[in-house]
Design an enzyme around this catalytic site. Structure first.
Site, PDB file in Angstrom:
ATOM      1  N   HIS A 257       0.788  -1.352  -0.034  1.00  0.00           N
ATOM      2  CA  HIS A 257      -0.047   0.052   0.039  1.00  0.00           C
ATOM      3  C   HIS A 257       0.985   1.194  -0.174  1.00  0.00           C
ATOM      4  O   HIS A 257       1.872   1.206   0.768  1.00  0.00           O
ATOM      5  CB  HIS A 257      -0.869   0.225   1.188  1.00  0.00           C
ATOM      6  CG  HIS A 257      -2.215   1.077   1.012  1.00  0.00           C
ATOM      7  ND1 HIS A 257      -1.918   2.438   1.009  1.00  0.00           N
ATOM      8  CD2 HIS A 257      -3.440   0.703   0.956  1.00  0.00           C
ATOM      9  CE1 HIS A 257      -3.127   2.807   0.933  1.00  0.00           C
ATOM     10  NE2 HIS A 257      -4.161   1.869   0.803  1.00  0.00           N
ATOM     11  N   ASP A 308      -7.853  -5.432   1.359  1.00  0.00           N
ATOM     12  CA  ASP A 308      -8.454  -5.991   0.275  1.00  0.00           C
ATOM     13  C   ASP A 308      -8.219  -7.552   0.615  1.00  0.00           C
ATOM     14  O   ASP A 308      -8.903  -8.249   0.115  1.00  0.00           O
ATOM     15  CB  ASP A 308      -8.069  -5.692  -1.017  1.00  0.00           C
ATOM     16  CG  ASP A 308      -8.380  -4.244  -1.292  1.00  0.00           C
ATOM     17  OD1 ASP A 308      -9.403  -3.896  -1.165  1.00  0.00           O
ATOM     18  OD2 ASP A 308      -7.619  -3.511  -1.741  1.00  0.00           O
TER      19      ASP A 308
END
Length: 371
Positions: A257, A308
């Site tokens: 990320h 996710d």
């Protein structure tokens, strides 16, 4: 001018909605760990919109307002029934239906604070109805009306499946909604703020945000995580699958990320929920494959899972179709979009960055007859 690709590291605005500081995510100063463990989604939305956690009375009133707004205009539902439901991604249907809601709201262009808060409540409620209705219509099933006594998470599962959910399923969806509610100036939130900074209406801002969330590098990642797990099939195939993927230089979805270097703080909550749910369903392989991928990617690439990654096996274990993962993300993130939209309206300035020109420096115009 200095160019930064993808605006990485650029501070584009100030906000009091949420923060990511030293790897810690907070909503209005409240740590995401505390909210994930203790708060309902409705409490979280109230916090994002009103800047404080609600009292019991305030929460009851807020839930009452939500319950009164689940119904979608019949004109929008009639249009939804005409969509090529089995030929489009649900996010395309959701995007179009949300845009259509603005056509049947006489207050759509009323920019007062009260009107925008009322529209926010309406959009939050109706989005869950639209997602559930899309799923049932394409399966040839009747649309199910919401129940007033259920939570937002519980009502969605009820409208989706036709049965009131068990406690663990409702808890799982509630936790996922809390964790996905906001995430500072992510791609879809930035899109929403750019849109409404022109003083466009709230429906336009949310529709624009849904378009941004639809992409696989943003909201569509968890759907692709489940596709990857399905391709792996069994735990013993995990290592060879990853080896082949890395050799082909394929992107392994659900890892890394841009704003977290030491791991996404939301991932651990969904990891635990994945462990619980796969144990209940008897399909522990989804959790075990995920855990194995987690360990291999951490050791081999130094990449940690993001929100996710484990949400994919959570939703799958709840019997939710894989292409509904991103619409459920939208059901949650709309609360954050709306918080940012309201904040943008409150202290607005048109968002208009510059671009560094890299084309030919100077060209002489040649009349068309001489070209």
């Amino acid at each position: 001018m200095t160019t930064t690709k993808g605006l990485e590291g650029i501070v584009a605005t100030t906000s009091s909605v949420s923060s990511i500081i030293d790897g810690v995510l907070t909503y209005r100063g409240y740590n995401i760990d505390d909210l994930a463990e203790h708060a309902s989604f409705e409490e979280t939305v109230y916090l994002l919109w009103y800047g404080k956690l609600p009292t019991e009375k305030e929460l009851a009133e807020f839930k009452g307002k939500l319950s009164s707004q689940y119904a979608v205009p019949s004109e929008v539902m009639d249009m939804l029934k005409q969509y090529p439901l089995n030929d489009i991604h649900p996010m395309a249907g959701v995007r179009t239906a949300v845009s259509s809601l603005g056509l049947y709201d006489e207050k759509a262009d009323d920019m007062s604070e009260e009107a925008n808060l009322n529209k926010s409540i309406s959009l939050l409620a109706k989005l869950s109805t639209i997602v559930a209705a899309f799923s049932r219509l394409r399966d040839g099933k009747e649309i199910i009306e919401p129940k007033e006594n259920l939570s937002y998470a519980g009502n969605f599962l009820y409208m989706l499946n036709g049965n009131e959910p068990d406690e663990i399923s409702e808890k799982a969806i509630n936790k996922a909604l809390v964790l996905h509610a906001d995430h500072e100036l992510n791609a879809s939130t930035f899109t929403a703020r750019v849109c409404v900074a022109t003083l466009s209406d709230l429906y336009s801002g949310v529709t624009a945000a849904i378009g941004a969330l639809k992409g696989p590098l943003h909201g569509g990642a968890n759907e692709r995580v489940m596709k990857m797990l399905s391709e792996i099939g069994e735990v013993e195939n995990t290592e060879s699958y990853l080896k082949d993927a890395l050799e082909r230089k394929e992107k392994v979805m659900g890892f890394g990320h841009r704003v977290y270097k030491d791991g996404d703080p939301r991932a651990k909550h969904l990891r635990e929920m994945s462990k619980q749910l796969t144990g209940i369903t008897g399909e522990t392989k989804w959790y075990e494959m995920s855990l194995k991928l987690d360990e291999l990617m951490t050791n081999q690439k130094g990449l940690l899972p993001n929100v996710d990654f484990y949400s994919a096996s959570v939703y799958h274990s709840l019997g939710i179709k894989h292409d509904l993962f991103t619409p459920i993300f939208a059901m949650s993130r709309v609360s954050g979009w709306l918080a940012h939209i309201l904040e943008q309206y409150d202290n607005n300035r048109l968002i208009r960055p510059r671009a560094e020109y890299i084309g030919p420096p100077k060209q002489e115009f040649i009349p068309i007859e001489k070209r």
